[in-house]
Design an enzyme around this catalytic site. Structure first.
Site, mmCIF file in Angstrom:
data_model
loop_
_atom_site.group_PDB
_atom_site.id
_atom_site.type_symbol
_atom_site.label_atom_id
_atom_site.label_comp_id
_atom_site.label_asym_id
_atom_site.label_seq_id
_atom_site.Cartn_x
_atom_site.Cartn_y
_atom_site.Cartn_z
ATOM 1 C CB SER A 192 8.523 7.268 -2.150
ATOM 2 O OG SER A 192 8.813 8.385 -2.943
ATOM 3 C CG ASP A 216 1.356 9.850 -4.483
ATOM 4 O OD1 ASP A 216 1.999 10.886 -4.761
ATOM 5 O OD2 ASP A 216 1.881 8.827 -3.994
ATOM 6 C CG HIS A 221 4.498 10.674 -2.087
ATOM 7 N ND1 HIS A 221 4.311 9.578 -2.927
ATOM 8 C CD2 HIS A 221 5.826 10.670 -1.790
ATOM 9 C CE1 HIS A 221 5.469 8.968 -3.131
ATOM 10 N NE2 HIS A 221 6.398 9.598 -2.448
#
Length: 435
Positions: free
Chosen positions: A255, A312, A397
């Site tokens: 991320s 995602d 995610h």
């Protein structure tokens, strides 16, 4: 993103899993049957280590996914998991936003014993957002500007160094955790970067990256140096210590950590002319910079492998992406996964091939929002896993989801091991029908 992946409890029978699993997983009875695990006999990379670090851009290793590369991706993913497990997420804790463990035991206490690596540096990131005066009356967690974001670890075990074919240095970053980090993520306009130590260009021709990511990388707070300064100090020390032997630098993150990993790689190759081979293994990363940023990364020799889950949303932001290569007109949101056989080679993805050329040109000229994908891509999909019992923004995610998908991925035509038998049976039937 914090949290654990939800899986259905029903798993394939053991004999089916062993038959369909090309790396022959051995699992403890109490272990999650879908969690990523290594082979019982790790592959000796030896002289091929540069190949697995991307010296040939992972040609021939991604589709189908090479089992040894799978193990390396999972291994680096576990170092990112350690960054999450070591972080104090509890806002009411007096040690909120710090590392829970000392360097000497960080890997062991976060679930990674006997890696052969030793943590040598804790890393902190600082937000450059100017806070309003009233923030003093707000809860402490809202105003946390500087927080522990990862670590540097060096392989020290002689047997592991021999297996890897070189001494490996890892920089591992966690994803977004604090309030101000979330706000930095929203600062999605592009800002200029310096090149080769010079001042950044302002005519739109130089490399540009997302403003919030650069802020977290370069900002200082009180007596805390910037993340960039910490990286420079440690890389300089490590090059002085180990620069005469085969050495690799692997930067990995999830991320926000994936974005910082890419930015860190660019910075190291820009400022350290004698830097070793630098490889980025990123999970669920957002877009980072423009075409010029990508071109500079490539010219530096930095190798980037992006692990992307098509389900995602984070991997589709910020900004938009323009493709000037008419040969690559695939849509990144195409629901037909079987048409994405060469998806690992995709670079820029078109905003919309049906848009008039003058609109695409205008969007291209909007420098502040025009992003470009970097490196090679391993594209996965949550929908291909028979074990995920929910497909939502959060689950898609999560790092655990990414590692689960990497562990199960076979190829674009057979996307998950647990469904391999069905695919093989179907192919056999089709061959029988063919005259």
């Amino acid at each position: 993103m914090k949290g654990s992946t939800s899986f259905v409890s029903q798993a394939p029978k053991n004999w089916e899993r062993l038959l369909l699993d090309p790396i022959h997983q051995q699992q403890h009875p109490n272990q999650n049957p879908h969690s990523p695990v290594q082979t019982t006999r790790p592959f000796r990379l030896g002289k091929r280590w540069m190949e697995y670090q991307g010296i040939r851009n992972w040609d021939g290793l991604l589709d189908p996914l090479d089992d040894n590369l799978r193990n390396e991706i999972l291994r680096y993913g576990e170092f990112v998991e350690a960054a999450y497990k070591s972080y104090d997420f509890e806002p009411s804790s007096p040690t909120y936003a710090t590392c829970r463990f000392p360097k000497s035991t960080l890997l062991d206490r976060s679930g990674l014993p006997e890696t052969g690596y030793r943590v040598t540096k804790n890393l902190r990131a600082t937000s450059g957002i100017q806070l309003p005066r009233w923030i003093d009356r707000a809860p402490r967690w809202m105003a946390t500007q500087s927080s522990w974001i990862g670590y540097v670890a060096v392989c020290q075990d002689k047997e592991e160094i021999s297996r890897l074919g070189r001494r490996d240095v890892i920089i591992a970053y966690r994803g977004t955790a604090t309030c101000l980090e979330w706000l930095e993520n929203l600062r999605a306009t592009l800002t200029h970067l310096p090149t080769d130590g010079s001042e950044p260009r302002t005519d739109g021709s130089g490399p540009m990256v997302e403003s919030g990511f650069l802020s977290l990388y370069t900002s200082k707070y009180a007596m805390s140096p910037s993340l960039q300064e910490m990286i420079h100090e440690e890389i300089k020390r490590l090059l002085e210590t180990y620069g005469d032997e085969p050495l690799s630098l692997t930067i990995t993150g999830h991320s926000l950590g994936a974005a910082l990993a890419t930015l860190t790689a660019y910075d190291i190759k820009t400022n350290f002319k004698q830097a070793p081979m630098v490889t980025v293994i990123s999970f669920g990363g957002p877009r980072v910079g423009n075409r010029n940023f990508r071109q500079h990364l490539e010219n530096q020799g930095t190798k980037v492998l992006r692990i992307v889950n098509s389900d995602d949303l984070i991997t589709k932001v910020p900004g938009f992406v323009i493709d000037n290569n008419e040969d690559e007109d695939e849509d990144e949101d195409d629901d037909n996964h079987h048409e994405d056989n060469d998806v690992s080679k995709k670079r820029d993805v078109q905003v919309g091939p049906s848009l008039p050329s003058w609109i695409q040109k205008r969007m291209e000229d909007t420098q502040l929002w025009s992003y470009a994908e970097v490196g090679r891509e391993l594209r996965l999909r949550s929908r291909d896993s028979p074990y995920l019992n929910s497909i939502n923004v959060a689950t898609c995610h999560e790092l655990k989801t990414y590692l689960h998908l990497v562990n199960g991925f076979v190829s674009s035509t057979c996307p998950f091991r647990a469904t391999a038998r069905r695919v093989l049976d179907r192919n056999r039937r089709e061959k029988v029908k063919t005259p």
